[in-house]
Design an enzyme around this catalytic site. Structure first.
Site, PDB file in Angstrom:
ATOM      1  N   SER A 129       0.840  -1.189   0.000  1.00  0.00           N
ATOM      2  CA  SER A 129       0.000   0.000   0.000  1.00  0.00           C
ATOM      3  C   SER A 129       0.887   1.256   0.000  1.00  0.00           C
ATOM      4  O   SER A 129       1.738   1.383  -0.884  1.00  0.00           O
ATOM      5  CB  SER A 129      -0.939  -0.051   1.211  1.00  0.00           C
ATOM      6  N   ASP A 159      -9.362  -4.171  -5.939  1.00  0.00           N
ATOM      7  CA  ASP A 159      -8.848  -2.977  -5.248  1.00  0.00           C
ATOM      8  C   ASP A 159      -9.322  -1.714  -5.957  1.00  0.00           C
ATOM      9  O   ASP A 159      -9.020  -1.514  -7.129  1.00  0.00           O
ATOM     10  CB  ASP A 159      -7.313  -3.042  -5.241  1.00  0.00           C
ATOM     11  N   HIS A 182      -8.403  -3.635  -1.569  1.00  0.00           N
ATOM     12  CA  HIS A 182      -7.069  -3.141  -1.245  1.00  0.00           C
ATOM     13  C   HIS A 182      -6.451  -3.868  -0.044  1.00  0.00           C
ATOM     14  O   HIS A 182      -5.246  -4.099  -0.002  1.00  0.00           O
ATOM     15  CB  HIS A 182      -7.149  -1.638  -0.955  1.00  0.00           C
TER      16      HIS A 182
END
Lengths: 370, 370
Positions: free
Chosen positions: A149, A316, A349
């Site tokens: 991330s 995501d 995500h």
């Protein structure tokens, strides 16, 4: 803010002053980190993990702390990131409130909390701080740098700013530049905090705390961290049990609302609002294109690394899969032997934090080939 | 609240009392509507449009009001919904603040605004109110009922509750039941309003108005009404001009943030917060499965209509395309001759309001075949 720091976290003192990318400098700053496994004699088995916005350095159980870590399933003896083979370092981001110096730390020059006097924070500052830890541990070249991330951004900055600093790279649900949908989401999260009167331009305390703003920011985060597909199966239209009705007008009624509420409650007092604002904005600013005349692919191509893996989840919406594909393409352009592995995870995500069935083999397979 | 009502809007007085699905009743309530074209002698050329959450009844210019309407490009002589052929009626939703009775209206029993004394509002109530208008106009059977977004729900309820009320149906970016991602988004929008101290459990006025809450709700709405794909091309990472910097800490910096701000400013004082809460929650509650023992497909199959078209945008994250596909499948199961047309619009849920190049031919083609 000490309660946010896991026990047995280690600290590295950054060079003082530590200049920041967008101006200003830190004095007496530190980076929190933890380690697993043993550095070998050749010092060539080190793996660095750089994290998303909120995790601390305690990715998994280790000698100093038997509590489960945020990536427990991925990291340990015999696991995907095998600590029998690798010496693993996980750093807490500069600017965080979980041990590293950030807006919730004391400014040694004033004796008061930095709050909004903390200098503007860039992803690149976090990368340079992480690099300082690695160097202090006597590691010239990492076997691999793994970024998740926001950490995927940090890892790219690390590689770009420190050529030769790693032989390989795993980019997980990361991106080479922030795009407008994710900027819009983060902007709204920051606005929720800023609009909370208790935020008070950063001058809150435990008794006057921007709880509503943090709650909104976290709920919006969770909505964008997961996926509609997952929730259709997980919550559907199931209602809360009728013996616990929410008496407030327009109060909670569906399980999905209660799920968000639970996430918000667990987060609100466990992360510093100013740190959240600084880290959030650092992601909006991140753009490897800055280093290549506005061309993000050329920015990626400036990175020198032997092998790379870019993975992400098809569901995501915050760091969409095309961004991991772009990373793979750009690093390949720079000469890396690169794999791009889209994973069919329904969890969006956050899949790398929960879908170990898909993420662990991808990471393990790549590391095994090193 | 009169400023929200377009000039020359017509009103239909609902039967009094008007019972509501979840209990309670309205007294002296009315529905705002506008019309275009001429009802023919056979009274068989009427098309009803039911809208999304925020539009008024002024879908396009007409004899009474030369101002551009919210669906101007779709509706008029020679356009996709050809008013030379069709007598078109557009109703403002019951519960809205744009002419129909809602929480911002005077409760005739108390002489004060309803605010939270308005009875719980269901999509089905809006459908029954719209049906009352159509009946009052002397129309037994509509040629077509067209519903967009929330209106897609209203149209399905209308058809289910009034068998034989329409020969055909166009469902645009609609859904047969609310799913958890959209419930979560709307729940957060409502929470933003509820958390604003100025909301004051619905007792605000123009001087004490939940502006921050409405701003947050609208921005979150706009984020979910459009798509990441569109914004990548439209805004990219373009910054605001440097001669107008936002001096606030963590203030606006990117074009996409300013776009959201503009949308929020235009909306905040133009829609009543309590009406927003009521209409928003009515969507969460909507579920055709209620009518068929929990099976949404069987709920759709109970609808009797000769022909149907379900269309939507591939980039819609709020009412995802699978929901329009489900509508088509369910109506086909009920015996309708059904088309499902996925459109490659980049503009997400709001595409039907902007991408006329794709939506107009789909609607025009269907209506031409009637």
């Amino acid at each position: 803010m000490t309660e946010f720091i896991p026990p047995a976290t280690l600290f590295h003192a950054l060079p003082s002053p530590f200049p920041m990318k967008r101006g200003g400098e830190l004095h007496g700053a530190r980076v929190a980190y933890e380690t697993w496994g043993q550095l070998n004699a050749a010092r060539d088995n080190a793996v660095l993990i750089v994290t998303g916005l909120s995790p601390d350095a305690h990715a998994a159980r280790n000698a100093g702390n038997d509590e489960e870590g945020w990536w427990e399933a991925m990291l340990g003896p015999g696991k995907a990131i095998d600590t029998d083979r690798w010496f693993v370092i996980c750093v807490n981001s500069l600017g965080s409130c979980k041990g590293s110096t950030g807006p919730a730390s004391i400014n040694p020059q004033t004796g008061a909390l930095y709050q909004l006097d903390f200098p503007e924070l860039s992803v690149e500052d976090g990368a340079r701080a992480a690099h300082a830890v690695v160097q202090a541990l006597g590691i010239e070249t990492l076997a691999c740098i793994i970024g998740n991330s926001m950490g995927g951004m940090t890892a790219l900055a690390y590689l770009l700013l420190h050529p030769g600093a790693a032989r390989s790279h795993i980019n997980i649900s990361g991106s080479a530049q922030a795009l407008p949908f994710s900027i819009a989401i983060r902007s709204l999260q920051r606005e929720a905090i800023r609009l909370d009167p208790a935020w008070n331009h950063g001058h809150y305390d435990d008794d006057h705390y921007p709880e509503s703003g943090m709650r909104m920011a976290r709920k919006l985060g969770v909505i964008t961290y997961r996926s509609a597909l997952e929730w259709d199966g997980r919550f559907g239209r199931v209602r809360l049990e009728s013996d616990r009705p929410d008496e407030e007008p327009f109060g909670l009624e569906f399980q999905v609302e209660s799920y968000l509420e639970g996430h918000a409650r667990r987060f609100v007092r466990r992360f510093d609002p100013n740190c959240y604002l600084y880290l959030s904005r650092s992601m909006d600013w991140f753009d490897l294109a800055e280093y290549a005349g506005g061309d993000v692919m050329q920015g990626l191509a400036k990175i020198r690394v032997e092998r790379a893996l870019a993975i992400g989840a098809v569901t995501d919406i915050l760091f969409p899969l095309q961004q991991q594909e772009q990373i793979a393409q750009g690093l390949a352009l720079g000469g890396a032997q690169t794999e791009f592995v889209p994973l069919e995870s329904p969890q969006g995500h956050d899949a790398f934090l929960v879908d170990f069935e898909r993420f662990a083999p991808a990471v393990a397979g790549f590391l095994a080939k090193l």
